[in-house]
Write a protein that holds these residues in place. Structure first.
Motif, short mmCIF file in Angstrom:
data_model
loop_
_atom_site.label_atom_id
_atom_site.label_comp_id
_atom_site.label_asym_id
_atom_site.label_seq_id
_atom_site.Cartn_x
_atom_site.Cartn_y
_atom_site.Cartn_z
N ALA A 213 -10.45 11.85 -2.20
CA ALA A 213 -9.72 10.71 -1.64
C ALA A 213 -10.20 9.46 -2.35
CB ALA A 213 -9.96 10.59 -0.13
N MET A 214 -9.36 8.43 -2.35
CA MET A 214 -9.77 7.19 -3.00
C MET A 214 -9.06 6.00 -2.37
SD MET A 214 -7.95 8.29 -6.60
CE MET A 214 -9.11 7.37 -7.58
N ILE A 215 -9.78 4.88 -2.35
CA ILE A 215 -9.17 3.60 -2.03
C ILE A 215 -8.59 3.06 -3.32
CG2 ILE A 215 -9.59 1.22 -1.30
CD1 ILE A 215 -11.84 2.31 0.49
N VAL A 216 -7.33 2.67 -3.31
CA VAL A 216 -6.69 2.11 -4.49
C VAL A 216 -6.52 0.61 -4.32
CG1 VAL A 216 -5.53 4.25 -5.13
CG2 VAL A 216 -4.37 2.62 -3.63
N GLY A 217 -6.55 -0.10 -5.44
CA GLY A 217 -6.43 -1.55 -5.39
C GLY A 217 -7.77 -2.20 -5.11
N ASN A 218 -7.71 -3.42 -4.61
CA ASN A 218 -8.93 -4.19 -4.38
C ASN A 218 -9.61 -3.80 -3.07
OD1 ASN A 218 -8.47 -5.60 -6.76
ND2 ASN A 218 -7.28 -7.18 -5.73
N TYR A 219 -10.90 -4.14 -2.99
CA TYR A 219 -11.67 -3.90 -1.78
C TYR A 219 -11.66 -5.18 -0.95
CZ TYR A 219 -12.91 0.00 -4.75
OH TYR A 219 -12.83 1.10 -5.57
N LEU A 220 -12.61 -5.34 -0.07
CA LEU A 220 -12.55 -6.48 0.85
C LEU A 220 -12.88 -7.80 0.15
CD1 LEU A 220 -14.18 -4.76 3.93
CD2 LEU A 220 -11.76 -5.04 3.40
N ALA B 153 -6.63 -1.11 -10.89
CA ALA B 153 -5.20 -1.21 -10.57
C ALA B 153 -4.74 0.13 -9.98
CB ALA B 153 -4.41 -1.53 -11.82
N PRO B 154 -3.95 0.11 -8.90
CA PRO B 154 -3.50 1.37 -8.29
C PRO B 154 -2.84 2.31 -9.29
CG PRO B 154 -2.97 -0.46 -6.85
CD PRO B 154 -3.49 -1.06 -8.12
N GLY B 155 -2.05 1.75 -10.21
CA GLY B 155 -1.37 2.59 -11.18
C GLY B 155 -2.33 3.35 -12.08
N THR B 156 -3.48 2.74 -12.37
CA THR B 156 -4.48 3.41 -13.20
C THR B 156 -5.04 4.64 -12.51
OG1 THR B 156 -5.08 1.29 -14.20
CG2 THR B 156 -6.66 3.09 -14.43
N ASP B 157 -5.36 4.49 -11.22
CA ASP B 157 -5.87 5.63 -10.47
C ASP B 157 -4.81 6.71 -10.31
OD1 ASP B 157 -8.53 4.89 -10.06
OD2 ASP B 157 -8.04 3.68 -8.30
N LEU B 158 -3.58 6.31 -10.03
CA LEU B 158 -2.52 7.29 -9.84
C LEU B 158 -2.21 8.03 -11.14
CD1 LEU B 158 -0.18 5.21 -7.51
CD2 LEU B 158 -1.70 7.08 -6.85
N GLN B 159 -2.30 7.32 -12.27
CA GLN B 159 -2.10 7.98 -13.56
C GLN B 159 -3.20 9.02 -13.81
OE1 GLN B 159 -1.87 5.30 -16.89
NE2 GLN B 159 -1.74 6.93 -18.39
N LEU B 160 -4.45 8.66 -13.44
CA LEU B 160 -5.54 9.61 -13.61
C LEU B 160 -5.32 10.86 -12.77
CD1 LEU B 160 -8.32 10.44 -14.64
CD2 LEU B 160 -9.35 9.02 -12.84
N LEU B 161 -4.89 10.69 -11.52
CA LEU B 161 -4.61 11.85 -10.67
C LEU B 161 -3.53 12.72 -11.30
CD1 LEU B 161 -4.67 10.26 -7.09
CD2 LEU B 161 -6.48 11.57 -8.24
N ASP B 162 -2.52 12.08 -11.88
CA ASP B 162 -1.46 12.84 -12.52
C ASP B 162 -1.99 13.63 -13.72
OD1 ASP B 162 1.45 13.46 -12.81
OD2 ASP B 162 1.21 12.38 -14.69
N THR C 278 0.83 -1.20 0.00
CA THR C 278 0.00 0.00 0.00
C THR C 278 0.87 1.25 0.00
OG1 THR C 278 -1.82 -1.12 1.15
CG2 THR C 278 -1.73 1.28 1.32
N ALA C 279 1.89 1.29 0.85
CA ALA C 279 2.78 2.46 0.91
C ALA C 279 3.50 2.67 -0.41
CB ALA C 279 3.77 2.29 2.05
N ALA C 280 3.80 1.57 -1.12
CA ALA C 280 4.52 1.68 -2.39
C ALA C 280 3.70 2.39 -3.46
CB ALA C 280 4.92 0.29 -2.88
N THR C 281 2.39 2.42 -3.32
CA THR C 281 1.55 3.14 -4.28
C THR C 281 1.54 4.64 -4.04
OG1 THR C 281 -0.51 3.08 -2.97
CG2 THR C 281 0.00 1.14 -4.33
N GLY C 282 2.12 5.07 -2.91
CA GLY C 282 2.05 6.47 -2.53
C GLY C 282 0.97 6.75 -1.51
N ALA C 283 0.25 5.70 -1.09
CA ALA C 283 -0.83 5.87 -0.13
C ALA C 283 -0.27 6.31 1.22
CB ALA C 283 -1.62 4.58 0.03
N THR C 284 -1.06 7.11 1.93
CA THR C 284 -0.67 7.57 3.26
C THR C 284 -1.47 6.89 4.37
OG1 THR C 284 -2.26 9.39 3.10
CG2 THR C 284 0.00 9.85 2.42
N GLU C 285 -2.46 6.09 3.98
CA GLU C 285 -3.36 5.49 4.98
C GLU C 285 -3.53 4.01 4.67
OE1 GLU C 285 -5.97 6.45 8.34
OE2 GLU C 285 -4.74 7.79 7.15
N PHE C 286 -3.47 3.19 5.71
CA PHE C 286 -3.64 1.74 5.58
C PHE C 286 -4.67 1.31 6.61
CE2 PHE C 286 -2.28 -2.65 6.76
CZ PHE C 286 -2.52 -3.26 5.55
#
Length: 345
Positions: free
Chosen positions: A310-317, A323-332, A115-123
């Protein structure tokens, strides 16, 4: 007055002068819309939706800033829950295929690292339980300690209903934020949960708020509630003054009582995003489960330009996310910076 989006053409206006004035007041004062005006936003015609989204985005930037908070979640205990939340495949009372699984500490740490590797600040550590027993609280303590030793990330928890002693223990562990969703409007809650009450959930949130932990509380749209009850729910959340509201859209799960329900219409979902932002101008409004099937790629972009920060990246429960990279690319692409860890402290 009317609010017009700069790129949506002459039809992108709020035609009701009283509603337009109320929305403009939110931008100026940071005080959210009252319930009747929330309902008016939820009932806007399609040609006024761009104006509502633009107004909500302006409110979000004015009162929350341009950053987007990114979070990952993991389930420490999946399935086998004794409650009967009609939308949830983790209930042990339904025939859904999810079965009870416990995650060990090394797996928790690895999930936090990823999770941290995606740039997320919350786990956020989640458990499918009515409330935590001693075994779960002990595992939380071990897990939080191990994660803190390995990863620089804020830790949140979602463990169901709590006692005051359990609230105190989580604070002592260093849990940053506690999630406990009210799920839906108080008037509609008995239609989707019968094994506990809306008031029991609210009591946990009250104790969390008083403890100093941040309060994360949202719900799911598309459970069968009316538009009026959707407005009621937004107003009830606003009265709680949560730090964060995760906004989920029903992803019907096989084997649950809502397994055959229709997903929320995309435009209704966007109306709700705008309405909840205008009701909660200073709150973190987080994309959570179901946005993939309800909104898709284009709708996800529209929501980020309509009040989401804010967004949850990756899979849910129990369901797959983007994919986290897809969301991060959109933010960029949208030039929306990911909130730095120091900004969440």
């Amino acid at each position: 007055m009317s609010i017009t989006t700069p790129d949506a053409g002459p039809t992108a206006t709020l035609s009701d002068p009283a509603l337009a004035d109320a929305v403009a007041s939110v931008l100026d004062t940071g005080v959210g819309l009252a319930e009747p005006d929330i309902l008016a936003v939820l009932r806007l015609p399609d040609d006024e939706l761009p104006a509502a989204l633009e107004a909500a985005h302006r409110v979000r930037v004015r009162w929350c800033g341009p950053e987007v908070e990114v979070e990952g979640i993991v389930s420490v205990k999946t399935g086998g829950c004794p409650e009967d939340c009609h939308f949830c495949s983790q209930s042990g009372l339904f025939t859904s295929p999810v079965r009870a699984v416990w995650l060990d500490i090394p797996a928790l740490v690895e999930a936090a690292r990823q999770t941290a590797a995606t740039g997320a600040t919350e786990f956020c550590i989640v458990a499918a339980v009515r409330g935590p027993d001693r075994r779960l609280m002990d595992q939380m303590r071990e897990g939080v300690k191990a994660i803190r030793a390995a990863v620089d990330i804020q830790i949140a928890a979602s463990l169901g209903m709590l006692s005051q002693d359990q609230v105190n223990e989580l604070v002592e562990m260093g849990v940053h934020r506690y999630n406990h969703n009210l799920e839906t409007a108080r008037s509609f809650f008995p239609n989707v949960v019968t094994t506990h009450s809306w008031e029991e959930r609210f009591d946990t949130l009250r104790m969390v708020r008083e403890s100093g932990m941040e309060v994360c509380c949202g719900g799911i749209l598309g459970l069968g509630e009316t538009v009026t009850q959707r407005a009621e729910f937004a107003a009830q959340l606003a009265s709680l003054q949560p730090d964060e509201v995760p906004l989920n859209f029903l992803n019907p799960r096989p084997g649950t009582p809502l397994g055959d329900a229709d997903p929320v219409n995309a435009k209704d979902a966007l109306r709700a995003i705008a309405a909840f932002r205008l009701a909660l101008p200073k709150t973190i409004l987080r994309y959570a489960g179901g946005r993939e099937i309800t909104l898709g790629d284009l709708g996800t972009r529209d929501g980020l330009l309509g009040g989401i920060n804010a967004m949850i990246v990756g899979n849910y429960l129990t369901t797959l996310g983007r994919a986290p990279g897809t969301d991060l690319q959109l933010l960029d692409e949208l030039k929306m910076p990911v909130k730095a860890l120091s900004a969440t402290l």
